[in-house]
Enzyme design. Sequence first.
Site, PDB file in Angstrom:
ATOM      1  N   MET A   1      -3.805 -27.426  27.811  1.00  0.00           N
ATOM      2  CA  MET A   1      -3.539 -26.214  27.061  1.00  0.00           C
ATOM      3  C   MET A   1      -2.724 -25.278  27.941  1.00  0.00           C
ATOM      4  SD  MET A   1      -7.212 -25.698  25.143  1.00  0.00           S
ATOM      5  CE  MET A   1      -6.551 -24.517  23.951  1.00  0.00           C
TER       6      MET A   1
ATOM      7  N   GLY B   1      -1.364 -22.454  27.231  1.00  0.00           N
ATOM      8  CA  GLY B   1      -1.434 -21.027  26.944  1.00  0.00           C
ATOM      9  C   GLY B   1      -0.474 -20.654  25.841  1.00  0.00           C
ATOM     10  N   GLY B   2       0.195 -21.652  25.274  1.00  0.00           N
ATOM     11  CA  GLY B   2       1.128 -21.426  24.178  1.00  0.00           C
ATOM     12  C   GLY B   2       0.524 -21.785  22.841  1.00  0.00           C
TER      13      GLY B   2
ATOM     14  N   ASP C   1       1.584 -24.046  20.555  1.00  0.00           N
ATOM     15  CA  ASP C   1       1.584 -25.459  20.179  1.00  0.00           C
ATOM     16  C   ASP C   1       0.344 -26.186  20.672  1.00  0.00           C
ATOM     17  OD1 ASP C   1       4.046 -25.287  18.857  1.00  0.00           O
ATOM     18  OD2 ASP C   1       5.155 -25.607  20.726  1.00  0.00           O
ATOM     19  N   SER C   2       0.018 -26.032  21.954  1.00  0.00           N
ATOM     20  CA  SER C   2      -1.140 -26.748  22.494  1.00  0.00           C
ATOM     21  C   SER C   2      -2.447 -26.209  21.929  1.00  0.00           C
ATOM     22  CB  SER C   2      -1.148 -26.682  24.028  1.00  0.00           C
ATOM     23  OG  SER C   2      -1.134 -25.347  24.490  1.00  0.00           O
TER      24      SER C   2
ATOM     25  N   LEU D   1      -3.323 -26.640  33.369  1.00  0.00           N
ATOM     26  CA  LEU D   1      -2.854 -27.112  34.667  1.00  0.00           C
ATOM     27  C   LEU D   1      -2.325 -25.950  35.499  1.00  0.00           C
ATOM     28  CD1 LEU D   1      -0.973 -30.389  33.678  1.00  0.00           C
ATOM     29  CD2 LEU D   1      -3.385 -30.066  34.269  1.00  0.00           C
TER      30      LEU D   1
ATOM     31  N   CYS E   1       8.048 -33.721  35.214  1.00  0.00           N
ATOM     32  CA  CYS E   1       6.708 -33.178  35.021  1.00  0.00           C
ATOM     33  C   CYS E   1       5.930 -34.033  34.028  1.00  0.00           C
ATOM     34  CB  CYS E   1       6.796 -31.736  34.527  1.00  0.00           C
ATOM     35  SG  CYS E   1       5.192 -30.901  34.392  1.00  0.00           S
TER      36      CYS E   1
ATOM     37  N   CYS F   1      10.352 -23.697  34.773  1.00  0.00           N
ATOM     38  CA  CYS F   1       9.123 -22.908  34.915  1.00  0.00           C
ATOM     39  C   CYS F   1       8.931 -22.357  36.322  1.00  0.00           C
ATOM     40  CB  CYS F   1       7.911 -23.727  34.480  1.00  0.00           C
ATOM     41  SG  CYS F   1       7.509 -25.125  35.551  1.00  0.00           S
TER      42      CYS F   1
END
Length: 376
Positions: A1, A3-4, A6-7, A26, A95, A193
């Site tokens: 997750m 923090g957005g 979509d997840s 993560l 990633c 990021c």
Amino acid sequence: MSGGVDSAVAAARAVEAGHDVVGVHLALSRMPGTLRTGSRGCCTIEDSMDAQRAANIIGIPYYVWDFSERFKQDVVDDFVSEYSAGRTPNPCMRCNERIKFAALLEKAIALGFDAVATGHYANIVTDAGGNKQLHRAAAWAKDQSYVLGVLNTEQINHSMFPLGATPSKAEVRAEAAERGFSVASKPDSHDICFIPDGDTRGWLAERVGAEKGTILERDGSVVGTHEGAHAFTVGQRRGLSLGVPSPDGRPRFVLEVRPKDNTVVVGPKEALDIAEIAGIKISWAGLDPVQSGIVTDPSDPFECEVQIRAHADPVPAVARVVMVGESAELVVTPHVPLNGVAPGQTAVIYVGTRVLGQCTIDRTVSAVPVPAAAAH
């Protein structure tokens, strides 16, 4: 997750589908920022808190796993190394390949979980033989199968993408609002990021260093100087500071970066058209072309589509595997030239909506011949 939005919605859908779900955020930086700057960057403390709030609403356990050291080695250091070698890497691919669907999945399976579910827009389809395949999402405008092209068979077998059949991002945001998620209107993250201010050139200069070098035309003539080859990427037009104008007065573009002798090669825009690419580090997203019945011999050519950037249009092409000594190359010949291809980029191969596999572009062949004088 992450923090957005979509997840968060993907986690909620996984719970409603009857799965036993645990939310994991993560931590990819040892010194995360406190707040995001608009839509730049990710993995901040604020993002972690947003993920925590969504997990609380869904009613699932939530953990933060520290993968910062692995992320630095496998993604950040790789990014610097690739730029130092004159290539243009895609850190999101690394990633996904080495963190989210390697390190994370390995830990998840070791702890007894069956799969990693993410908010990526892609689909997993099971064929008649029971083999899982990676496919584009229903909404092509939001499709993220390109950045998942590095997944192998084992990783696909242990992956879930609950948003794959969703027709639009607007629908996901509306669902998030209905569920009471505070992230319903949160901007999508973009850019790299770990470079949240977007100044990739400055960030690289601090780590690679800057050394003056020459800018050459394709025929080998010197047309300018630069402050460091790492600051340039194929297709770039601005910031060249050329001292010698082109004979026809037209702008020049970066065609090649040569870190070994610290030179940058420029030329006309049409020289960016690429007639062929050859890639290394080949991987197949599920069954390979022979196992899939696409070809009978690994070296046989086959029709496909190639995509070289996350938001690029797929281009019809012919691909074939060529052995160079003991190493394999994936040689792709597009039916129309590709534009602005740089070594280090990832080429993802599709057959219909299916992701067949990928390679890292190692060399390219321009559609415009190099002037004869360059051979001397």
